[in-house]
Structure formats: C-alpha cells, structure tokens
Scaffold this motif. Structure first.
Motif, PDB file in Angstrom:
ATOM      1  N   ARG A 129     -16.665 -15.065   6.405  1.00  0.00           N
ATOM      2  CA  ARG A 129     -16.681 -13.819   7.181  1.00  0.00           C
ATOM      3  C   ARG A 129     -15.407 -13.680   8.024  1.00  0.00           C
ATOM      4  N   LEU A 130     -14.973 -14.777   8.656  1.00  0.00           N
ATOM      5  CA  LEU A 130     -13.785 -14.691   9.502  1.00  0.00           C
ATOM      6  C   LEU A 130     -12.539 -14.432   8.657  1.00  0.00           C
ATOM      7  N   PHE A 131     -12.497 -15.008   7.454  1.00  0.00           N
ATOM      8  CA  PHE A 131     -11.358 -14.749   6.575  1.00  0.00           C
ATOM      9  C   PHE A 131     -11.382 -13.297   6.090  1.00  0.00           C
ATOM     10  N   ALA A 132     -12.582 -12.750   5.881  1.00  0.00           N
ATOM     11  CA  ALA A 132     -12.685 -11.339   5.514  1.00  0.00           C
ATOM     12  C   ALA A 132     -12.181 -10.442   6.642  1.00  0.00           C
ATOM     13  N   ILE A 133     -12.502 -10.802   7.882  1.00  0.00           N
ATOM     14  CA  ILE A 133     -12.006 -10.032   9.030  1.00  0.00           C
ATOM     15  C   ILE A 133     -10.487 -10.147   9.112  1.00  0.00           C
ATOM     16  N   ALA A 134      -9.965 -11.342   8.800  1.00  0.00           N
ATOM     17  CA  ALA A 134      -8.514 -11.522   8.773  1.00  0.00           C
ATOM     18  C   ALA A 134      -7.886 -10.629   7.710  1.00  0.00           C
ATOM     19  N   GLY A 135      -8.537 -10.547   6.543  1.00  0.00           N
ATOM     20  CA  GLY A 135      -8.048  -9.664   5.490  1.00  0.00           C
ATOM     21  C   GLY A 135      -8.105  -8.204   5.900  1.00  0.00           C
ATOM     22  N   PHE A 136      -9.163  -7.830   6.623  1.00  0.00           N
ATOM     23  CA  PHE A 136      -9.278  -6.462   7.142  1.00  0.00           C
ATOM     24  C   PHE A 136      -8.133  -6.171   8.114  1.00  0.00           C
ATOM     25  N   SER A 137      -7.852  -7.130   8.982  1.00  0.00           N
ATOM     26  CA  SER A 137      -6.744  -6.970   9.934  1.00  0.00           C
ATOM     27  C   SER A 137      -5.420  -6.811   9.208  1.00  0.00           C
ATOM     28  N   LEU A 244       1.799   3.492  -1.738  1.00  0.00           N
ATOM     29  CA  LEU A 244       1.774   2.326  -0.858  1.00  0.00           C
ATOM     30  C   LEU A 244       0.815   2.517   0.313  1.00  0.00           C
ATOM     31  N   VAL A 245       0.753   3.730   0.834  1.00  0.00           N
ATOM     32  CA  VAL A 245      -0.189   4.017   1.922  1.00  0.00           C
ATOM     33  C   VAL A 245      -1.625   3.943   1.399  1.00  0.00           C
ATOM     34  N   ALA A 246      -1.864   4.514   0.210  1.00  0.00           N
ATOM     35  CA  ALA A 246      -3.202   4.443  -0.396  1.00  0.00           C
ATOM     36  C   ALA A 246      -3.593   2.999  -0.652  1.00  0.00           C
ATOM     37  N   LEU A 247      -2.635   2.196  -1.108  1.00  0.00           N
ATOM     38  CA  LEU A 247      -2.868   0.774  -1.336  1.00  0.00           C
ATOM     39  C   LEU A 247      -3.329   0.089  -0.056  1.00  0.00           C
ATOM     40  N   ALA A 248      -2.691   0.415   1.055  1.00  0.00           N
ATOM     41  CA  ALA A 248      -3.050  -0.205   2.335  1.00  0.00           C
ATOM     42  C   ALA A 248      -4.464   0.187   2.759  1.00  0.00           C
ATOM     43  N   VAL A 249      -4.832   1.441   2.533  1.00  0.00           N
ATOM     44  CA  VAL A 249      -6.188   1.895   2.874  1.00  0.00           C
ATOM     45  C   VAL A 249      -7.219   1.166   2.022  1.00  0.00           C
ATOM     46  N   ILE A 250      -6.947   1.049   0.729  1.00  0.00           N
ATOM     47  CA  ILE A 250      -7.876   0.364  -0.177  1.00  0.00           C
ATOM     48  C   ILE A 250      -8.003  -1.107   0.197  1.00  0.00           C
ATOM     49  N   ASN A 251      -6.915  -1.723   0.636  1.00  0.00           N
ATOM     50  CA  ASN A 251      -6.974  -3.120   1.079  1.00  0.00           C
ATOM     51  C   ASN A 251      -7.945  -3.297   2.240  1.00  0.00           C
ATOM     52  N   ILE A 252      -7.934  -2.339   3.169  1.00  0.00           N
ATOM     53  CA  ILE A 252      -8.847  -2.394   4.312  1.00  0.00           C
ATOM     54  C   ILE A 252     -10.292  -2.367   3.841  1.00  0.00           C
ATOM     55  N   ALA A 295      -0.132   5.114 -10.381  1.00  0.00           N
ATOM     56  CA  ALA A 295      -0.609   5.199  -9.003  1.00  0.00           C
ATOM     57  C   ALA A 295      -1.939   4.482  -8.825  1.00  0.00           C
ATOM     58  N   VAL A 296      -2.878   4.694  -9.742  1.00  0.00           N
ATOM     59  CA  VAL A 296      -4.203   4.081  -9.612  1.00  0.00           C
ATOM     60  C   VAL A 296      -4.110   2.562  -9.737  1.00  0.00           C
ATOM     61  N   SER A 297      -3.378   2.081 -10.746  1.00  0.00           N
ATOM     62  CA  SER A 297      -3.269   0.628 -10.942  1.00  0.00           C
ATOM     63  C   SER A 297      -2.558  -0.026  -9.764  1.00  0.00           C
ATOM     64  N   ALA A 298      -1.504   0.614  -9.251  1.00  0.00           N
ATOM     65  CA  ALA A 298      -0.767   0.052  -8.121  1.00  0.00           C
ATOM     66  C   ALA A 298      -1.592   0.070  -6.847  1.00  0.00           C
ATOM     67  N   ALA A 299      -2.323   1.157  -6.625  1.00  0.00           N
ATOM     68  CA  ALA A 299      -3.093   1.306  -5.388  1.00  0.00           C
ATOM     69  C   ALA A 299      -4.199   0.263  -5.264  1.00  0.00           C
ATOM     70  N   PHE A 300      -4.781  -0.155  -6.391  1.00  0.00           N
ATOM     71  CA  PHE A 300      -5.894  -1.111  -6.351  1.00  0.00           C
ATOM     72  C   PHE A 300      -5.454  -2.554  -6.581  1.00  0.00           C
ATOM     73  N   PHE A 301      -4.182  -2.754  -6.907  1.00  0.00           N
ATOM     74  CA  PHE A 301      -3.743  -4.071  -7.373  1.00  0.00           C
ATOM     75  C   PHE A 301      -3.889  -5.160  -6.315  1.00  0.00           C
ATOM     76  N   VAL A 302      -3.379  -4.940  -5.116  1.00  0.00           N
ATOM     77  CA  VAL A 302      -3.398  -5.979  -4.081  1.00  0.00           C
ATOM     78  C   VAL A 302      -4.823  -6.269  -3.612  1.00  0.00           C
ATOM     79  N   SER A 303      -5.674  -5.256  -3.596  1.00  0.00           N
ATOM     80  CA  SER A 303      -7.051  -5.439  -3.121  1.00  0.00           C
ATOM     81  C   SER A 303      -7.814  -6.453  -3.967  1.00  0.00           C
ATOM     82  N   LEU A 304      -7.458  -6.582  -5.249  1.00  0.00           N
ATOM     83  CA  LEU A 304      -8.108  -7.569  -6.110  1.00  0.00           C
ATOM     84  C   LEU A 304      -7.885  -8.981  -5.576  1.00  0.00           C
TER      85      LEU A 304
END
Length: 388
Positions: A129-137, A244-252, A295-304
């Motif tokens: 859970r704490l690592f997930a919060i770190a990822g959210f941050s 890149l902005v969409a990617l950051a939102v999806i990461n959150i 755009a779709v592949s790039a936006a979701f890539f880092v979140s994986l």
C-alpha cells in the motif's frame, strides 16, 4: 519487523521516491533535449542517460547489503543534495565528456538516497500500500512535470531541464534532512517476525528481481524514444506534449488502483499480464504511423510498469525476510533501465525504431518466464491479507 512512520515520515519517503525515480517520468524529454539542444545523436544521448542509470545501479548494489548499519537519514539527504549539485552544474556545460561524468555522479548520489528510502519503505506495516501511494505521488509529480517542463524548455531552452532536475533533488534533500523516518529492527509488531538480516534470499525472489529488471529494460528502451519517434513521424510538439500529460494522469490512476486492488486481484495474474501488455504497447508505439494508435499506446505504457511493480514490490517484501532485496529496489529497476537508453539509441541508429519493438519481444518473453517462476513456491499467497 513492521514500522509506522507517521505523516512526516511518510511524506519524506514519498518525496524521496519522486526525486529518486525522476528518470521514470523524464526519460523522453531528457533524451529529446540531449538530441535537439545538445546535438548529440541517439546513441550518445542514450549513453548519457545510461551513465546516470549505471551509477544508480552501482550505488544501490553497494549500499543495499549495508542498509541496516548505515545512517539512513544522512545518506538520503546528502545523496540528493550532491545529485542536485551535479545537475545544476550540468546546466552550465555542453561538452559530452564533462556531462558524462556529471550524469554518472548524479546517478550514484540519487540512487544512494533512493536505496535508503526503498529499504525503509519495505519495512512499513503494509509495503504494497505504501509503495502504491509512492507511485501515486510520482504520478502527481509527473503530471506537474509534463505539464510545465515542455513549456519551460520551449521558452528558456533545453538547459533548463537540468535546472529543474537539480531543484527536484534539492527538495528531496531538504525533506530527508527534516523528516526521514527512523527504523527499529529489534521489536516485532502484532505478532509479525522481525526480519533476519542473515537469512538467505529465496530463489523465487531472485526470479522476481530478474523479471522486473527486464521489464525495466523494455520500459527505458521504449520510453526514452517516445518523444523522438513521435517527432520523426511528423506529430506536432503540442500533440506529443498532450500525450505526455495524459500519460501522467493515467499513471496517477494506475498507482491508486494498484493500492486499492491489492487484496482484490491475484498478484500472479498481474505479473503475467504486465509483460504481455508491455510488449504489445511498445510495438504499437514504435511502429504506428497513425497518431491515435501512437497516442493510446504511449499514454498507457508507463502505467503498466507502475502497476506491475507495485505488486512485485509487495510480494517480494513478504518473501524476503532478510530485508536486503528491497533496499536494492533501485538496482532492480535501473540495472535494466541502464541498458535501455543506449540499447534503444543503438537500435534506432542501426536498424530504426522497429528494432526497439523486436527487442521488447525478446526481453518481454524472458521477463514473463521469470515472473511466473516467482510462484513456484507453493506457500506464496497471491492475494495477501491486508496488514492493518
């Protein structure tokens, strides 16, 4: 044993994670600036970032076995401070050789600090859970970073990127100096056993380390050239910035879901699906001539990577009773990531962007095999009970 760090301690760990994992969100802009502003070719640009990551690996591998004996607050605050100084100095230099030394030094110092943060985080009551919060941050920082940095670079120039990096490291240093949490190794909490520092790291943990390291190769190799491939395909700078902005939102969102779904889905399925989707999205990104597919592949890539690594971190933190493996988390990620930028740059230079896509298939298949081997032990619970 498990530790509770309080609000200030948790904030210091979150800031440390964001500063130390800066490469995870900054790679495409980093490579882009080195190519466009400094006029390095893709191989040279990838090589500079690789030097940062090699320095990170060496620091993490060296310090992780000594985690318990080190003065963790001092190492973390001093590490980020020196890394910040390296980046601020880099903003004033344009020659390759001095930049190479500064990238290496920045990586060593930032990773020394990050190793202290990750080793401490792994000893929390609920590491997943704490690592997930770190990822959210990190996702929130990534959103702010991607929303502001391209405009700053366009207005001020590419060297401003290193000024921003330096400022982030200085904030990390201040947070660690003021509030980095202390650890207790001698007591047990709620019936949990104190970690045995001399215990052998299980074979299943080593498989997990190799698997996530290979995912990091694919991550760094592909993400480093996300901005360049879009630019070379004729997509506008504004369109790529929007991705890149969409990617950051999806990461959150992905980081938040990783925490919420800890006890709801099987870690085994996450570790299987993560590498497979990473291969698919990487190949779409490197080969797509149509902007929507790119755009779709790039936006979701880092979140994986963020989502999968949260489950890997939580799982390995429970399996590694010695506590040493999690202090080496930066090495797990960056030993793979160190190969990525220069390998990607070499493939682009010699073969083209589709060469990166082919390489991701090889690394992804090996990663998938290793991550499934984590579950060879029959006593591993894939849906752990939530620690309170």
């Amino acid at each position: 044993m498990s530790n509770r760090f309080g609000l200030k301690g948790n904030i210091a760990l979150m800031v440390s994670h964001c500063a130390g994992m800066l490469d995870l969100v900054a790679l495409p802009l980093w490579i882009g600036v080195l190519v466009a502003t400094y006029q390095f070719d893709p191989q040279q640009a990838g090589g500079l970032v690789t030097l940062f990551l090699i320095g990170a690996v060496l620091a993490s591998v060296t310090l992780a076995p000594k985690f318990k004996q080190l003065k963790r607050r001092a190492v973390a605050s001093l590490g980020f401070l020196l890394s910040g100084i390296c980046f601020l100095t880099a903003s004033q230099i344009s020659d390759f050789i001095p930049l190479a030394f500064l990238h290496f030094g920045a990586g060593v110092c930032a990773s020394a600090a990050l190793s202290m943060a990750h080793g401490t985080l792994a000893r929390s009551v609920n590491p997943h859970r704490l690592f997930a919060i770190a990822g959210f941050s990190l996702g929130v920082m990534g959103l702010l970073f991607m929303g502001a940095t391209p405009n700053i670079i366009q207005a001020v120039g590419g060297t401003s990127l290193f000024l921003i990096f330096g400022a982030i490291m200085m904030v990390g240093s201040l947070a660690c100096a003021l509030a980095f949490p202390a650890l207790s190794f001698n007591e047990s909490t709620q019936g949990q056993q104190a970690p045995n520092a001399n215990a052998t790291i299980p074979k299943s943990v080593w498989y997990g380390i190799v698997g996530i390291s290979l995912m990091a190769v694919t991550q760094a190799m592909t993400f480093s050239f996300m901005e360049r491939v879009g630019n070379d395909r004729g997509f506008s700078a504004d369109s790529i910035t929007l991705v890149l902005v969409a990617l950051a939102v999806i990461n959150i969102v992905a980081a938040a879901l990783a925490g919420i779904l800890e006890t709801k889905i099987s870690a085994k399925w996450v570790l299987i699906i993560g590498p497979v989707l990473q291969i698919i999205f990487a190949n779409i990104m490197m080969n797509a001539s149509s902007f929507p597919f790119y755009a779709v592949s790039a936006a979701f890539f880092v979140s994986l990577m963020l989502f999968t690594h949260t489950f890997v971190f939580g799982l390995l933190a429970r399996l590694d009773t010695s506590g040493r493996a999690m202090a080496a988390t930066p090495a797990m990620l960056m030993i793979g990531a160190a190969v990525g930028p220069i390998l990607g740059g070499t493939l682009v230079k010699l073969v083209g962007y589709h060469g990166i896509g082919l390489a991701t298939i090889v690394f992804g298949c090996i990663s998938l095999y290793c991550l499934t081997r984590v579950f060879a032990r029959q006593d591993i619970a894939t849906k752990p009970k939530l620690a309170l």
